[in-house]
Design an enzyme around this catalytic site. Structure first.
Site, PDB file in Angstrom:
ATOM      1  N   GLY A 105       0.791  -1.222   0.000  1.00  0.00           N
ATOM      2  CA  GLY A 105       0.000   0.000   0.000  1.00  0.00           C
ATOM      3  C   GLY A 105       0.821   1.269   0.000  1.00  0.00           C
ATOM      4  O   GLY A 105       0.311   2.342  -0.278  1.00  0.00           O
ATOM      5  N   LYS A 106       2.115   1.156   0.351  1.00  0.00           N
ATOM      6  CA  LYS A 106       3.025   2.301   0.411  1.00  0.00           C
ATOM      7  C   LYS A 106       2.402   3.470   1.175  1.00  0.00           C
ATOM      8  O   LYS A 106       2.481   4.628   0.766  1.00  0.00           O
ATOM      9  CB  LYS A 106       3.476   2.720  -0.983  1.00  0.00           C
ATOM     10  CG  LYS A 106       4.236   1.614  -1.727  1.00  0.00           C
ATOM     11  CD  LYS A 106       4.678   2.046  -3.105  1.00  0.00           C
ATOM     12  CE  LYS A 106       5.494   0.956  -3.787  1.00  0.00           C
ATOM     13  NZ  LYS A 106       4.682  -0.236  -4.130  1.00  0.00           N
ATOM     14  N   ARG A 107       1.788   3.162   2.311  1.00  0.00           N
ATOM     15  CA  ARG A 107       1.103   4.181   3.093  1.00  0.00           C
ATOM     16  C   ARG A 107       2.106   5.154   3.719  1.00  0.00           C
ATOM     17  O   ARG A 107       3.233   4.794   4.027  1.00  0.00           O
ATOM     18  CB  ARG A 107       0.248   3.516   4.177  1.00  0.00           C
ATOM     19  CG  ARG A 107      -0.897   2.673   3.624  1.00  0.00           C
ATOM     20  CD  ARG A 107      -1.799   3.493   2.710  1.00  0.00           C
ATOM     21  NE  ARG A 107      -3.029   2.791   2.384  1.00  0.00           N
ATOM     22  CZ  ARG A 107      -3.397   2.439   1.162  1.00  0.00           C
ATOM     23  NH1 ARG A 107      -2.616   2.706   0.137  1.00  0.00           N
ATOM     24  NH2 ARG A 107      -4.545   1.822   0.952  1.00  0.00           N
TER      25      ARG A 107
END
Length: 309
Positions: A105-107
């Protein structure tokens, strides 16, 4: 910790790879699309159903030989809430089969907002005194470029729930060097500085195999940086994208591993998902093609590494 389970899966299968589940309708056999559209309509619900059916077939073909899957959130979010439900159901199905799930998700945020992301993807949420697991991934990719404020909120959940994170360090894309290669701190690059923080951030999440719950994303397309970072990050587990479709090969990823053949998991997404199209398989054999490609990838890597111990 979380990466102990991943390492045990790698040891069990003798396979240091993860299959990326980044489906689009163009990757999915027409027979699956037709059946799902007939049941749900040519709409977002039908598209999401096709994604899930495709993923289930891949998982069924891979779970005994590949230890982990990595669904990329964007490929599900673009089909609306129906696609997000397909993401949830894909994670649940993979975990039923005993696979480790890395949610890609590369949050990136700070404070309570990052706590909310952590709760959603790795933790549990309270609803009027009852507790529920929203998505249930085992690890989450995160962007560390907001500094410790964006990482610290994750660590409590990682410790409590025995989950892990992979921090973007040296990414596989061509333009990553525009920012990540800039020199700071008297000569260190930005990516090297972030990498050293991973070692510090992970100190409270150490697992029994010598790796913490804070990993690093380092691309296969930069083998020199893989070697450099492996040397200075003895407790940081690597997630290595860029193998296959992006140009990375077995020789490129070897520097990611420690002397035991551990320390890294290598991702292939389109190479596995789309093997049926690339190799001319009939569409009903898409899962068979994925399995053959996963075995080929495993054998290529282990042929270079030797027995993983």
């Amino acid at each position: 910790m979380s990466f102990d389970r991943l390492i045990e899966g790698i040891l069990r299968t003798q396979n240091p790879t993860v299959a990326g589940l980044d489906p689009k309708l163009s990757y999915i056999p027409k027979s699956i699309q037709t059946a799902c559209f007939a049941q749900y309509g040519k709409n977002l619900e039908g598209a999401a159903a096709a994604l899930l059916e495709f993923n289930k077939g891949l998982i069924d073909a891979l779970y005994d030989i590949v230890p982990a899957v990595k669904p990329q959130c964007a490929y599900y979010e673009m089909y609306g809430w129906q696609g997000v439900k397909a993401l949830h159901d894909t994670i649940a199905y993979a975990k039923e089969k005993g696979m480790f799930v890395i949610t890609d998700g590369k949050r990136n945020d700070i404070g309570t907002t990052m706590e909310a992301y952590a709760t959603a993807h790795l933790g549990e949420v309270e609803v009027d005194g009852a507790w529920f697991t929203p998505f249930g991934g085992d690890a989450l990719t995160v962007n560390g470029y907001l500094g410790s404020d964006g990482i610290t909120p994750l660590l409590t959940i990682c410790e409590k729930q025995e989950k892990g994170i992979f921090v973007l360090v040296k990414t596989s894309n061509m333009s990553s060097g525009e920012l990540q290669n800039l020199n700071v701190n008297g000569g260190d690059t930005v990516y090297f500085t972030v990498a050293k923080h991973c070692e510090t951030w992970g100190e409270t999440t150490m697992g029994k195999y010598g790796y913490s719950g804070v990993g690093a994303v380092v691309g296969a397309t930069y083998p020199e940086q893989l070697s450099e970072l492996r040397e200075v990050l003895p407790t940081t587990f690597f997630l290595v994208p860029g193998y296959g479709a992006q140009g990375g090969g077995a020789d490129d990823v070897l520097p990611a591993f420690d002397p035991k053949g551990l320390g890294a998991v290598i991702n292939s997404s389109r190479g596995i998902m789309c093997a049926w199209q690339k190799k001319g398989f009939a569409e009903q054999d898409y899962a068979k093609a994925a399995r053959e490609e996963a075995i080929r990838m495993r054998d290529e890597l282990v042929g270079k590494l030797g027995t993983i111990g």
